[in-house]
Structure formats: C-alpha cells, structure tokens
Scaffold this active site. Structure first.
Site, mmCIF file in Angstrom:
data_model
loop_
_atom_site.group_PDB
_atom_site.id
_atom_site.type_symbol
_atom_site.label_atom_id
_atom_site.label_comp_id
_atom_site.label_asym_id
_atom_site.label_seq_id
_atom_site.Cartn_x
_atom_site.Cartn_y
_atom_site.Cartn_z
ATOM 1 N N HIS A 96 -9.129 44.153 67.892
ATOM 2 C CA HIS A 96 -9.724 42.822 67.822
ATOM 3 C C HIS A 96 -9.655 42.115 69.176
ATOM 4 C CE1 HIS A 96 -9.383 43.648 63.571
ATOM 5 N NE2 HIS A 96 -9.957 42.504 63.257
ATOM 6 N N HIS A 107 -0.143 43.525 64.967
ATOM 7 C CA HIS A 107 0.034 44.027 66.329
ATOM 8 C C HIS A 107 1.232 43.397 67.018
ATOM 9 C CE1 HIS A 107 -3.822 46.137 66.398
ATOM 10 N NE2 HIS A 107 -4.379 45.067 65.889
#
Length: 209
Positions: free
Chosen positions: A123, A165
């Site tokens: 992303h 993440h």
C-alpha cells in the site's frame, strides 16, 4: 557459531527489535476490541484507498470512459505502473517472507492482490507511486497537492495501525514507490504505443462482450 558478534550485527538486531516492538505498540487498530477499535473502520477505509483492487478498477474505468488521446496515454502508463508495482512488491514479499507485527492471515482482497507478507508494504509503495504520478501529470492547486502527499503518508500509517506492517516495511515501501515512479517516467510509452495496446486489449475482450 559466532561467539563474538560484530557491532554491526548487534546494531541491526537492536534496530529490528525496536522496529518490531514499536510497530506492535502502534497497531492499536489490529484488534476488533483494542484501544483503537472506534477508529478501525475509518482506518480500514483509508487503507482501502491504497489497495491494488481500488486503483486497477478505477484506472480501467477511467480508461474505458476516456475519449482523448492524451488522457488515454496517461492512463495506460498509469496502468503499467500499477502492474510494475504489483509484480515487484509481490516478488519481494515472496522472497523475504516477513510476517507482520501481529502475524494475522491476509484478507481476501490482499490474496487477490498478492499482498501476502509484510515486507515491503504494498500500500505504501503504491500510494507514493500514484501520488507522484498524479502530481507529475495533473495540474493541481497547491492545497490539493499537499492533500495528495498527506494521503500517501496516511495510507502507509494506516497499515501500521492495522497491524499489517512494521514501520520499516512502510518506509521501504515509500522508497520503492519513488523508484517505480522514476522507472515508469524513464520508459514512458508514447501515444501511438498506448493506442496499439488499447487496440490489442479491445480485440482480446471483444468476443466476451
């Protein structure tokens, strides 16, 4: 067995430990009933704006509706940039196979986008690449340009808040996005080539319409 680890090794291990610990603490929206539960829906929606499915679908719709050569040229190059970003990140993730701070299994949309591991953050890479691309090819007012940069930053942060993440994954994703943008700009396809690709794509899908 290395009994006397080097200073470099100790430093790297220490930084990784800090990265994991801090990323886990920042994942306040990772759990449905955690401290960040009230923000979970909003943060998830923000993360969705940086998802591969969102940008591929949106780019294809815009390309289908575009009736100018200049617009089609930009959109075809954006589509190729998205493909480059998707394949590169997926390959690196498959190679490194780093798990997220909370080690949650990927969702269905992540599986479709081949976003299966933590490093690098897909992303974040996509958000930076797209924002740089749009800033370079659209005439935008200063407030909109600032908002676009802010959006890219917040997309990366949202993935940390969701526990998907580590901070280092997002940082590397940002750097990779800049690299993808520079690469696409250096091999930019001209209008004639883009029209050829559109013609091939149209012929390929025509029997199914």
């Amino acid at each position: 067995m290395q009994l006397n680890p080097s200073f470099r090794g100790i430093a790297i291990n220490s930084l990784l430990a800090i990265d994991i610990s801090l990323s886990k603490r920042l994942g306040i929206c990772a759990r449905a009933h955690g401290s960040g539960a009230p923000l979970r829906s909003m943060v998830s929606l923000l993360a969705l704006t940086g998802h591969a499915f969102t940008w591929f679908f949106g780019t294809l719709i815009c390309l289908w509706r575009s009736n100018t050569l200049a617009g089609q040229e930009v959109l075809v190059n954006l589509l190729l940039a998205l493909i480059l970003d998707l394949m590169t990140v997926a390959g690196m993730q498959k190679l490194v196979k780093r798990r997220g701070p909370w080690d949650y299994p990927p969702g269905i949309l992540d599986i479709i986008a081949m976003d299966l591991y933590s490093f690098p953050a897909a992303h974040a890479s996509r958000a930076v690449m797209v924002s740089k691309f749009l800033l370079n090819h659209l005439v935008l007012a200063v407030p909109l340009r600032i908002l676009l940069y802010l959006w890219a930053l917040l997309v990366g942060i949202s993935r940390v808040l969701l526990g998907k993440h580590h901070l280092s994954d997002v940082g590397c994703g940002f750097a990779l996005g800049f690299l993808h943008f520079s690469l696409v700009e250096s091999v930019w396809l001209d209008s004639a080539t883009c029209q050829t690709l559109i013609s091939i794509g149209t012929l390929r899908w025509a029997p199914l319409l």
